[in-house]
Design a protein around this motif. Structure first.
Motif, PDB file in Angstrom:
ATOM      1  N   ARG A 202       0.849  -1.194   0.000  1.00  0.00           N
ATOM      2  CA  ARG A 202       0.000   0.000   0.000  1.00  0.00           C
ATOM      3  C   ARG A 202       0.887   1.247   0.000  1.00  0.00           C
ATOM      4  NH1 ARG A 202      -5.262   0.941   1.307  1.00  0.00           N
ATOM      5  NH2 ARG A 202      -5.536  -1.196   2.086  1.00  0.00           N
ATOM      6  N   GLY A 203       0.708   2.062  -1.014  1.00  0.00           N
ATOM      7  CA  GLY A 203       1.478   3.292  -1.117  1.00  0.00           C
ATOM      8  C   GLY A 203       2.887   3.099  -1.624  1.00  0.00           C
ATOM      9  N   CYS A 204       3.240   1.895  -2.070  1.00  0.00           N
ATOM     10  CA  CYS A 204       4.588   1.643  -2.568  1.00  0.00           C
ATOM     11  C   CYS A 204       4.710   2.133  -4.008  1.00  0.00           C
ATOM     12  CB  CYS A 204       4.911   0.152  -2.481  1.00  0.00           C
ATOM     13  SG  CYS A 204       6.559  -0.275  -3.072  1.00  0.00           S
ATOM     14  N   ASP A 205       5.857   2.724  -4.334  1.00  0.00           N
ATOM     15  CA  ASP A 205       6.063   3.251  -5.686  1.00  0.00           C
ATOM     16  C   ASP A 205       6.091   2.143  -6.734  1.00  0.00           C
ATOM     17  OD1 ASP A 205       6.193   5.776  -4.591  1.00  0.00           O
ATOM     18  OD2 ASP A 205       8.382   5.751  -4.422  1.00  0.00           O
ATOM     19  N   SER A 206       6.536   0.941  -6.344  1.00  0.00           N
ATOM     20  CA  SER A 206       6.636  -0.161  -7.295  1.00  0.00           C
ATOM     21  C   SER A 206       5.357  -0.989  -7.393  1.00  0.00           C
ATOM     22  CB  SER A 206       7.797  -1.077  -6.914  1.00  0.00           C
ATOM     23  OG  SER A 206       7.588  -1.624  -5.631  1.00  0.00           O
ATOM     24  N   SER A 207       4.292  -0.575  -6.690  1.00  0.00           N
ATOM     25  CA  SER A 207       3.053  -1.353  -6.736  1.00  0.00           C
ATOM     26  C   SER A 207       2.432  -1.337  -8.117  1.00  0.00           C
ATOM     27  CB  SER A 207       2.055  -0.814  -5.703  1.00  0.00           C
ATOM     28  OG  SER A 207       1.737   0.549  -5.978  1.00  0.00           O
ATOM     29  N   THR A 208       2.568  -0.233  -8.845  1.00  0.00           N
ATOM     30  CA  THR A 208       2.026  -0.167 -10.204  1.00  0.00           C
ATOM     31  C   THR A 208       2.741  -1.135 -11.124  1.00  0.00           C
ATOM     32  OG1 THR A 208       1.472   2.168  -9.869  1.00  0.00           O
ATOM     33  CG2 THR A 208       1.518   1.364 -12.133  1.00  0.00           C
ATOM     34  N   VAL A 209       4.056  -1.230 -10.968  1.00  0.00           N
ATOM     35  CA  VAL A 209       4.820  -2.190 -11.769  1.00  0.00           C
ATOM     36  C   VAL A 209       4.408  -3.613 -11.429  1.00  0.00           C
ATOM     37  CG1 VAL A 209       7.135  -3.002 -12.334  1.00  0.00           C
ATOM     38  CG2 VAL A 209       6.737  -0.569 -11.896  1.00  0.00           C
ATOM     39  N   THR A 210       4.232  -3.890 -10.139  1.00  0.00           N
ATOM     40  CA  THR A 210       3.785  -5.225  -9.724  1.00  0.00           C
ATOM     41  C   THR A 210       2.421  -5.543 -10.294  1.00  0.00           C
ATOM     42  OG1 THR A 210       5.042  -5.011  -7.659  1.00  0.00           O
ATOM     43  CG2 THR A 210       3.303  -6.678  -7.724  1.00  0.00           C
ATOM     44  N   LEU A 211       1.542  -4.558 -10.296  1.00  0.00           N
ATOM     45  CA  LEU A 211       0.177  -4.775 -10.758  1.00  0.00           C
ATOM     46  C   LEU A 211       0.136  -5.049 -12.257  1.00  0.00           C
ATOM     47  CD1 LEU A 211      -2.717  -4.634  -9.488  1.00  0.00           C
ATOM     48  CD2 LEU A 211      -2.880  -2.355 -10.459  1.00  0.00           C
TER      49      LEU A 211
END
Length: 299
Positions: free
Chosen positions: A241-250
């Motif tokens: 949650r709120g991680c900058d790399s979460s979009t890449v993971t998604l």
């Protein structure tokens, strides 16, 4: 004359060394005799059923140490065998704490975004009492904690260690009475009403995606599937949650895998909570105000 003196000195040295050897032999014999006498005395007193006092100082030290340990609180006696490990996550403001014992026997996870959400858990409430703690997440065998940006981990970690060790050493429950643990994650439980596509999505999220995300201190929650658009909606929790790399993971991880195995899936979107939506809206307003004043915004 010098030769005679040297010979005399050498002879005297030999006599002295012989005397020293003889004295040492007598001392060793006396010490051996004393040990044998002590052993005989100890054997006699034990046979008579009495407690010997051959070494009163040693007995005193042992009894004093035992008495001291018995007077120690249970917290200090049990913390010796507990060791809390930490692991970094892709999120710089989040750390993964591993207490060495399971938090959930069913694999369920729990997320607390505020101190009000944590009222059902004594451990989460105690962690939120630490200044700088922003979010608490319970995994199957770990605790992820997100901090505020202006707080240093060097100041937070000792207090977090203390709270976690005290909680488990005192045998406190993870939740207060009245909140029972389920049999497993509810979001990916396959229902009789689920279509074949939805069942496959839940299966992949539970068996392939969730273990990988939990390695980074987070979790994923299935929200739904739109059959018309082919979009899968999920929510990232914990360290994600709120991680900058979460979009890449998604996009690069979850979306690509689901689209590969399930042709009906056309994409994956993340659903944000109400708090995150409000924060994003406020930031957008702040950014627009700065640009209206002729200032640039760099992220």
């Amino acid at each position: 004359m010098s030769t005679v003196c040297l010979c005399r000195k050498a002879a005297m040295g030999v006599r002295v060394s012989r005397r020293a050897v003889a004295g040492a032999g007598r001392s060793a014999a006396a010490a051996a005799e004393q040990r044998q006498a002590t052993i005989r005395m100890m054997s006699t007193t034990r046979a008579a059923g009495r407690t010997h006092s051959a070494y009163p100082s040693m007995v005193l030290r042992r009894s004093t140490a035992s008495h001291f340990n018995n007077r120690l609180p249970s917290f200090f006696q049990s913390t010796r065998s507990m060791f809390v490990q930490t692991e970094t996550t892709p999120n710089e403001d989040s750390l993964k704490f591993i207490p060495g014992q399971p938090l959930s026997t069913s694999g369920q996870t729990h997320e607390f975004l505020s101190s009000q959400d944590a009222r059902s858990s004594p451990l989460a409430s105690a962690l939120f009492d630490i200044p700088g703690v922003k979010m608490v997440f319970f995994g199957p065998d770990f605790i992820s904690i997100n901090k505020t940006e202006d707080t240093q981990w060097a100041l937070l970690k000792p207090e977090i260690y203390s709270v976690i060790i005290e909680h488990f050493s005192q045998g406190k429950p993870l939740f207060f009475e009245g909140r029972a643990e389920g049999e497993g994650p509810e979001d990916t439980r396959i229902l009789d009403t689920d279509s074949e596509v939805v069942a496959m999505i839940k299966e992949l999220l539970d068996t392939r995606v969730r273990p990988a995300i939990q390695e980074d201190g987070g979790d994923i929650e299935y929200k739904g599937f739109n059959e018309d658009s082919g979009m899968v909606t999920v929510s990232l929790k914990g360290s994600c949650r709120g991680c900058d790399s979460s979009t890449v993971t998604l996009k690069s991880g979850i979306e690509r895998m689901l689209m590969h195995y399930i042709p009906e899936v056309k994409g994956v979107e993340q659903v944000v909570s109400a708090e995150e939506a409000i924060a994003a809206d406020e930031f957008a307003k702040f950014e627009a105000r700065l640009r209206a004043e002729g200032k640039t915004v760099e992220i």
